[in-house]
Enzyme design. Sequence first.
Site, short mmCIF file in Angstrom:
data_model
loop_
_atom_site.label_atom_id
_atom_site.label_comp_id
_atom_site.label_asym_id
_atom_site.label_seq_id
_atom_site.Cartn_x
_atom_site.Cartn_y
_atom_site.Cartn_z
NE ARG A 113 -2.47 1.44 3.47
CZ ARG A 113 -3.21 1.91 4.48
NH1 ARG A 113 -4.52 1.93 4.38
NH2 ARG A 113 -2.64 2.33 5.58
CG HIS A 120 -12.11 -2.16 -0.75
ND1 HIS A 120 -11.56 -0.90 -0.87
CD2 HIS A 120 -11.88 -2.78 -1.92
CE1 HIS A 120 -11.03 -0.77 -2.08
NE2 HIS A 120 -11.20 -1.90 -2.74
CG HIS A 133 -11.06 -7.87 -1.69
ND1 HIS A 133 -10.44 -8.32 -2.83
CD2 HIS A 133 -10.80 -6.54 -1.61
CE1 HIS A 133 -9.82 -7.31 -3.42
NE2 HIS A 133 -10.03 -6.21 -2.70
CG ASP A 140 -8.44 -4.95 -6.40
OD1 ASP A 140 -8.40 -3.71 -6.39
OD2 ASP A 140 -8.30 -5.62 -5.36
ZN LIG Z 1 -9.95 -2.56 -4.44
#
Ligand SMILES: [Zn+2]
Length: 457
Positions: free
Chosen positions: A94, A242, A279, A330
Amino acid sequence: MTPTQRTRTYWLEHAWLDTHVEPGVALTVTISGSAAGSDGRITAVRTGVDSPPPGAEILRGLTLPGLANAHSHAFHRALRGTVQVGSGTFWTWREIMYSFADRLTPDTYHALARAVYAEMALAGITAVGEFHYVHHAPGGTPYADPNAMGEALIEAAAEAGIRITLLDTAYLSSGFGQPPDPHQLRFSDGSADAWAERCSLLKERDHARIGAAVHSVRAVPAEQLATVARWAQERGAPLHVHLSEQTAENDACRAAHGCTPTQLLAEHGVLGRRTTGVHSTHLTDEDIALIGRSGTGTCMCPTTERDLADGIGPAVALQQAGSPLSLGSDSHAVIDLLEEARAMELNERLRTRTRGHWTAAALLRAASADGHAALGRDDAGTLETGAVADFTTVALDSVRTAGPLPRLGAETAVFAATAADVRHTVVAGRHVVRDGAHTLVPDVPRALARAVEALRA
Ligand SMILES: [Zn+2]
């Protein structure tokens, strides 16, 4: 028929008609409006047409309904390769992702997204769900047009010839009770009310739907979740979120609220038939029951989930509980919906050491009709009269796909073909990809290289 309407006939050597492969199908497509319009529909389907009618466009191979990429962050495409060096976790990945997000401008994002959406068209994708949260200039200052970034994405999809559902995302905090960190300032509108005000300025067009998203329970304070849900409800718009991608999110949610993220969303009215959890990797049995009972959809992103070492979500249990499944690329580690479809099944085989959790037909449904439905379109994902004229043709004579009987074309496409086998993509009756070449973006690899280079500079 009005003067602005015209018809076109496509002859499909083999066509996927939801349950089986049909040889020799003629589709009549009626296109109305401007050349740039997205209003081409299938107005007749004829089977038993052994040879192409005069003047028909010939599509050799297996023609499928257009594929739906239900979860995309277009700028993550710039990370390809870069993030494969070294080790780490989702959280270290990230940090690299944020370093690219910091550099985006409306112009550089437009150029990158145009190239990424062109790559999607080349992979047979006719609609993308763009989960969009880079709203403002670095530091959080709004652009003169507060939707400059979202508009850049809508325009990019038009130029690449695909449909977009812009899932405009509320992103207000870095964690439970935590303000946005410096990278996240440009994602935040300050409050869900301010988010709603900005989103309400976005207009739908022929190729673009406007939907909503809650980035995650980490990023939208619980007391503001209902504002986002209400905005989507009032418009009948899709709402994505998410959900439980990481166990750390579950732990933090339990610490802050004494419940799971799914329970928190249920409590604040976020779950429901127009909602898709993305997810949904780390769920309890009770979470699965809540999602199923409410008809909330699930978007699995298997190539990203394996790339980010997330884990394998309970897709079989979710579907059995009543959650329709869709698929997304994604983070764009690869852009290949056929790979996403088979990865969902193959992950389950590895986990259970048994085969055949989904048929090729069921996987194609997740990659098309149920994906389009998750993006707010019930008129796509099938080759039927009245549906939008969005379809894609997979070669059955390539080095990967030659050999099997044509009637096993769906199994061949899902379990052996790749995006490189996509020969044609038609959106709204218009050829966007012909013989493997994009008709609107002349050199997609070069467009990608330039757009990524501009962000590295
Ligand atoms: Zn995403």
